[in-house]
Scaffold this motif. Structure first.
Motif: not given
Length: 116
Positions: A4-11
């Motif tokens: 979930p942290g990587s999707s936040d970073v991607t977003l």
């Protein structure tokens, strides 16, 4: 699975990329406007310089014409002064001749009266 942290970073990166693209587009638009204004200013300066040169040449031509007219008037004034002086000298000579004729006539009449 995705973190979930990587999707936040991607977003966040996607949003940052979008904001950056919008700001770059705004900056390009502002730069284009500045270039357009600079080009317009350059054209206006060129037009004003041309107009100034034309007006300056017209003024030089006008001054030359006025100078020529002034010289002609001065020459005419000098010519008229000489004509008036010559006319005055002629008037004096005519007066002297008339006075001499009057004197001669008086002498002749007096001599004729004495001789009668």
């Amino acid at each position: 699975m995705t973190d979930p942290g990587s999707s936040d970073v991607t977003l966040a990166l996607a949003k940052l990329s979008e904001i950056t693209a919008v700001r770059i587009a705004e900056i390009k638009g502002q730069l284009a406007l500045l270039v357009q204004r600079a080009d317009h200013s350059d054209r206006r300066v060129d037009e004003l310089a041309t107009r100034q040169e034309r007006d300056h040449q017209e003024l030089v031509d006008l001054l030359a014409a006025q100078d020529a007219r002034l010289r002609a008037l001065e020459a005419d004034r000098i010519g008229r002064t000489e004509v008036h002086a010559a006319a005055g000298r002629r008037a004096v000579w005519i007066s002297v001749v008339i006075a001499a004729l009057g004197l001669a006539i008086t002498v002749i009449v007096t001599l004729l009266k004495q001789g009668v």
